[in-house]
Design a protein around this motif. Structure first.
Motif, mmCIF file in Angstrom:
data_model
loop_
_atom_site.group_PDB
_atom_site.id
_atom_site.type_symbol
_atom_site.label_atom_id
_atom_site.label_comp_id
_atom_site.label_asym_id
_atom_site.label_seq_id
_atom_site.Cartn_x
_atom_site.Cartn_y
_atom_site.Cartn_z
ATOM 1 N N TYR A 33 0.877 -1.173 0.000
ATOM 2 C CA TYR A 33 0.000 0.000 0.000
ATOM 3 C C TYR A 33 0.908 1.215 0.000
ATOM 4 N N ALA A 34 0.508 2.254 -0.731
ATOM 5 C CA ALA A 34 1.374 3.430 -0.815
ATOM 6 C C ALA A 34 0.566 4.713 -0.826
ATOM 7 N N LEU A 35 1.113 5.694 -0.165
ATOM 8 C CA LEU A 35 0.658 7.075 -0.225
ATOM 9 C C LEU A 35 1.794 7.857 -0.878
ATOM 10 N N PRO A 36 1.543 9.080 -1.310
ATOM 11 C CA PRO A 36 2.638 9.837 -1.932
ATOM 12 C C PRO A 36 3.866 9.972 -1.027
ATOM 13 N N GLU A 37 3.644 10.056 0.283
ATOM 14 C CA GLU A 37 4.759 10.290 1.193
ATOM 15 C C GLU A 37 5.211 9.044 1.950
ATOM 16 N N ARG A 38 4.496 7.937 1.786
ATOM 17 C CA ARG A 38 4.845 6.737 2.562
ATOM 18 C C ARG A 38 4.360 5.473 1.854
ATOM 19 N N GLN A 39 5.218 4.451 1.831
ATOM 20 C CA GLN A 39 4.866 3.173 1.226
ATOM 21 C C GLN A 39 5.203 2.058 2.214
ATOM 22 N N ILE B 94 -1.844 -4.630 7.434
ATOM 23 C CA ILE B 94 -1.460 -3.341 6.852
ATOM 24 C C ILE B 94 -2.508 -2.251 7.113
ATOM 25 N N GLU B 95 -3.750 -2.674 7.303
ATOM 26 C CA GLU B 95 -4.827 -1.717 7.572
ATOM 27 C C GLU B 95 -4.530 -0.897 8.831
ATOM 28 N N GLY B 96 -3.922 -1.510 9.817
ATOM 29 C CA GLY B 96 -3.611 -0.818 11.061
ATOM 30 C C GLY B 96 -2.479 0.188 10.948
ATOM 31 N N GLU B 97 -1.760 0.187 9.841
ATOM 32 C CA GLU B 97 -0.628 1.099 9.641
ATOM 33 C C GLU B 97 -1.011 2.414 8.980
ATOM 34 N N PHE B 98 -2.216 2.469 8.395
ATOM 35 C CA PHE B 98 -2.648 3.658 7.659
ATOM 36 C C PHE B 98 -4.054 4.042 8.113
ATOM 37 N N ASP B 99 -4.199 5.236 8.676
ATOM 38 C CA ASP B 99 -5.492 5.686 9.186
ATOM 39 C C ASP B 99 -6.570 5.726 8.112
ATOM 40 N N GLU B 100 -6.199 6.090 6.892
ATOM 41 C CA GLU B 100 -7.182 6.274 5.825
ATOM 42 C C GLU B 100 -7.567 4.976 5.123
ATOM 43 N N LEU B 101 -6.923 3.873 5.461
ATOM 44 C CA LEU B 101 -7.199 2.592 4.814
ATOM 45 C C LEU B 101 -8.195 1.790 5.645
ATOM 46 N N SER B 102 -9.291 1.397 5.005
ATOM 47 C CA SER B 102 -10.289 0.578 5.675
ATOM 48 C C SER B 102 -10.707 -0.555 4.747
ATOM 49 N N LEU B 103 -10.507 -1.772 5.190
ATOM 50 C CA LEU B 103 -10.911 -2.921 4.388
ATOM 51 C C LEU B 103 -12.431 -3.006 4.275
ATOM 52 N N ASN C 72 -1.009 -16.940 -6.029
ATOM 53 C CA ASN C 72 0.072 -17.863 -6.348
ATOM 54 C C ASN C 72 1.319 -17.425 -5.585
ATOM 55 N N PRO C 73 2.247 -18.344 -5.346
ATOM 56 C CA PRO C 73 3.474 -17.987 -4.634
ATOM 57 C C PRO C 73 4.202 -16.822 -5.315
ATOM 58 N N GLY C 74 4.712 -15.896 -4.487
ATOM 59 C CA GLY C 74 5.512 -14.792 -4.992
ATOM 60 C C GLY C 74 4.730 -13.593 -5.491
ATOM 61 N N GLU C 75 3.411 -13.654 -5.505
ATOM 62 C CA GLU C 75 2.638 -12.516 -6.008
ATOM 63 C C GLU C 75 2.596 -11.393 -4.978
ATOM 64 N N ARG C 76 2.441 -10.170 -5.500
ATOM 65 C CA ARG C 76 2.309 -8.992 -4.636
ATOM 66 C C ARG C 76 0.917 -8.414 -4.826
ATOM 67 N N VAL C 77 0.139 -8.403 -3.765
ATOM 68 C CA VAL C 77 -1.192 -7.806 -3.788
ATOM 69 C C VAL C 77 -1.026 -6.315 -3.515
ATOM 70 N N GLU C 78 -1.541 -5.496 -4.409
ATOM 71 C CA GLU C 78 -1.463 -4.044 -4.258
ATOM 72 C C GLU C 78 -2.845 -3.523 -3.890
ATOM 73 N N ILE C 79 -2.879 -2.660 -2.902
ATOM 74 C CA ILE C 79 -4.125 -2.022 -2.476
ATOM 75 C C ILE C 79 -4.139 -0.637 -3.109
ATOM 76 N N TYR C 80 -5.155 -0.367 -3.909
ATOM 77 C CA TYR C 80 -5.217 0.903 -4.633
ATOM 78 C C TYR C 80 -6.054 1.928 -3.887
ATOM 79 N N ARG C 81 -5.562 3.163 -3.886
ATOM 80 C CA ARG C 81 -6.308 4.279 -3.292
ATOM 81 C C ARG C 81 -7.348 4.765 -4.293
ATOM 82 N N ALA C 82 -8.416 5.350 -3.787
ATOM 83 C CA ALA C 82 -9.426 5.941 -4.656
ATOM 84 C C ALA C 82 -8.834 7.175 -5.340
#
Length: 103
Positions: free
Chosen positions: A11-17, A39-48, A68-78
């Motif tokens: 998960y990434a914000l402009p100032e923090r990833q 990861i939800e607990g690390e970012f105030d604006e992220l809510s599953l 699958n093994p080795g994949e990276r799940v990316e959480i996209y911001r609105a």
């Protein structure tokens, strides 16, 4: 063959990833992996609960996709601004600059 596999959740914000690597059971879905990552607990604006859009290496997926093994799940911001509106505004500004240059 083991019953677990390594994946990443990002998960990434402009100032923090943040990218978390974790071992999950085979058959884990993207949404489950995001939840397990904490990861939800690390970012105030992220809510599953808001069902954020997810992807794997830049390609949009549904949360119920099995990983699958080795994949990276990316959480996209609105998106805050509609990309079509940004292109229209830039085109109008460029047209205005050209008109000013001709006069």
């Amino acid at each position: 063959m083991t019953d677990s596999m390594a994946i990443e959740v990002a998960y990434a914000l402009p100032e923090r990833q943040l990218i978390r690597t974790l071992k999950v059971p085979r058959g884990t879905t993207a949404h489950e992996a995001v939840s397990l990552s904490g990861i939800e607990g690390e970012f105030d604006e992220l809510s599953l609960a808001d069902s954020p859009k997810l992807g794997i290496f830049g390609k949009a997926i549904k949360g119920d996709q099995v990983l699958n093994p080795g994949e990276r799940v990316e959480i996209y911001r609105a998106l805050k601004v509609d990309p079509k509106e940004v292109r229209k505004r830039r085109a109008a500004e460029a047209k205005e600059r050209r008109a000013e240059g001709e006069g």
